[in-house]
Design an enzyme around this catalytic site. Structure first.
Site, PDB file in Angstrom:
ATOM      1  N   GLU A  80     -11.466  -3.267  -2.637  1.00 53.25           N
ATOM      2  CA  GLU A  80     -10.598  -2.362  -3.259  1.00 53.25           C
ATOM      3  C   GLU A  80     -10.599  -2.499  -4.797  1.00 53.25           C
ATOM      4  OE1 GLU A  80      -7.125  -3.236  -0.621  1.00 53.25           O
ATOM      5  OE2 GLU A  80      -8.527  -3.966   0.542  1.00 53.25           O
TER       6      GLU A  80
ATOM      7  N   HIS B  14       0.844  -1.062   0.095  1.00 55.99           N
ATOM      8  CA  HIS B  14       0.018  -0.114  -0.077  1.00 55.99           C
ATOM      9  C   HIS B  14       0.825   1.453  -0.172  1.00 55.99           C
ATOM     10  CE1 HIS B  14      -3.374  -2.595   0.163  1.00 55.99           C
ATOM     11  NE2 HIS B  14      -3.527  -2.498   1.422  1.00 55.99           N
TER      12      HIS B  14
ATOM     13  N   HIS C  16      -9.743   2.162   0.232  1.00 57.05           N
ATOM     14  CA  HIS C  16      -9.560   1.516   1.412  1.00 57.05           C
ATOM     15  C   HIS C  16     -10.657   1.499   2.337  1.00 57.05           C
ATOM     16  CE1 HIS C  16      -7.674  -1.756   3.447  1.00 57.05           C
ATOM     17  NE2 HIS C  16      -6.541  -1.915   2.706  1.00 57.05           N
TER      18      HIS C  16
END
Ligand code: GLA
Length: 384
Positions: free
Chosen positions: A349, A145, A219
């Site tokens: 996501e 991420h 997210h």
């Protein structure tokens, strides 16, 4: 008057009389009157706190139906999504904190805008145009991420807007060359819209001055019971016949097996609870959509039977990471004093496949100078 016109007029009059009779019956029998008067769209902002010496703003958007969304310019985080249940009761259906401090203290990407690369890159390493790049390592031996200080921990410039059918916020962030190890200065524009069709729409754009991987995503952790229960009773339908097979560290093996006859099959509605015990650790998988690459389509549906809340997701992306909050362990207390225990939220996501920079057979995530990265993802709320 011709006979045909006379017949037409008579049928119209009959229809008007029937509607009037039905309406008056409805009132007499105590049926709910549907209030068709719409309120105005609203947009406001206030100070949410300070990150260092920088003031962080909270933007509150409201559409004509009373649906509300709050967004802060720290991490471009969605802090609340308030939607009605089937009885018209408005509740917050995403996880998060009441104050900025909760977000500053560390959390698993609640509501965050994730980048430059959503999901994992094996060993944080990849080769591009003959150069080997080493990214920040922040998840075991891997990069996750966007690294130690990804887009979720950056301050974005933000500007509210209103157009004919929506209110929204435009968020901009410029990621410097070699930030978290990524080559190139990347300029990112994310636009959040709340429409009068109860849609949360997210438009992404990015440009770079050097080739680099880009895989942006949102997210948010949803819980349609508004945190009264975990998300195991939510039912899901995902239009994906394949998934990205991963190893123990959640790094792709390169194979894209069929979901058919496995606990990962959500081609028809199944509750999360039904087969989660057959999935070690819980769902944390990248589903490969059946739709044509790049096409904007409806891909996921979610239904929560108690509240009647229903959500449909549309995206231009080729895959979605379904994550069922497997790592939540009750150590974080969120809004309304709720402890976020295991499976208290699920994420959808929209993104490319994990570790694409190291998997030449996967669709490319490399953005080059002169090109524009674009993505549109939309979550539409209703009840059934
Ligand atoms: C993603 C990953 C999960 C986990 C969460 C954050 O969705 O797929 O494995 O890292 O983020 O906790």
């Amino acid at each position: 008057m011709t006979i045909r016109n006379f017949v037409r007029l008579s049928s119209i009059s009959l229809l008007i009389i029937m509607v009037a009779v039905l309406t008056s019956c409805g009132n007499k029998t105590g049926k709910k009157e549907i209030n068709t008067t719409k309120s105005k769209m609203k947009i406001s902002n206030k100070t949410f706190g300070k990150a260092g010496d920088k003031e962080i703003k909270l933007f509150e958007l409201e559409n004509e139906n009373g649906m509300k969304i709050s967004i802060i310019n720290y991490g471009a985080i969605i802090t609340s999504v308030i939607v009605p249940d089937r009885d018209g009761k408005f509740e917050d259906v995403v996880l998060g904190f009441d104050s900025l401090q909760g977000y500053l203290d560390g959390h698993p990407y609640f509501g965050s805008l994730v980048g430059r690369y959503g999901n994992r890159i094996a060993k944080g390493k990849f080769e591009l145009d003959g150069e080997v790049y080493q990214l920040a390592i922040n998840n075991g031996e891997n990069h996750l991420h966007g690294g130690l200080k990804g887009f979720d921990k950056r301050i974005w410039t933000a500007e509210a807007f209103e157009d004919k059918n929506s209110v929204g916020v435009k968020m901009q962030y410029t990621s410097m060359d070699m930030e978290e190890g990524y080559p190139g200065t990347l300029k990112v524009l994310v636009t959040y819209f709340l429409t009068n069709e109860n849609e949360l729409k997210i438009d992404y754009k990015a440009v770079t001055d050097k080739a680099c991987p880009v895989n942006l995503t949102q997210h948010s952790y949803f819980n349609f019971t508004a945190g009264k229960e975990n998300i195991l009773n939510h039912q899901l339908k995902i239009k994906a016949s394949k998934y990205v097979e991963v190893d123990q560290e959640l790094i792709p093996t390169g194979k894209l097996p069929e979901v058919k006859a496995t606990a990962l099959d959500f081609l028809d509605f199944h509750s999360v609870a039904e087969r989660i015990s057959q999935v070690p650790g819980g769902y944390d998988h990248s589903y490969v959509f059946d739709k044509e690459y790049g096409k904007y389509e409806s891909v996921v549906e979610v239904y929560e039977p108690e509240s009647g809340r229903f959500m449909e997701m549309f995206t231009t992306e080729p895959a979605v990471q379904l994550y069922t909050g497997n790592f939540l362990d009750g150590s974080l207390t969120g809004k309304n004093g709720i402890n976020y225990n295991k499976h208290y939220g699920f994420c959808l996501e929209a993104q490319h496949y994990p570790d694409s920079p190291n998997q030449p057979a996967f669709p490319s995530t490399i953005l080059r100078p002169g090109e524009e990265y674009t993505q549109t993802t939309l979550y539409k709320f209703s009840t059934k």
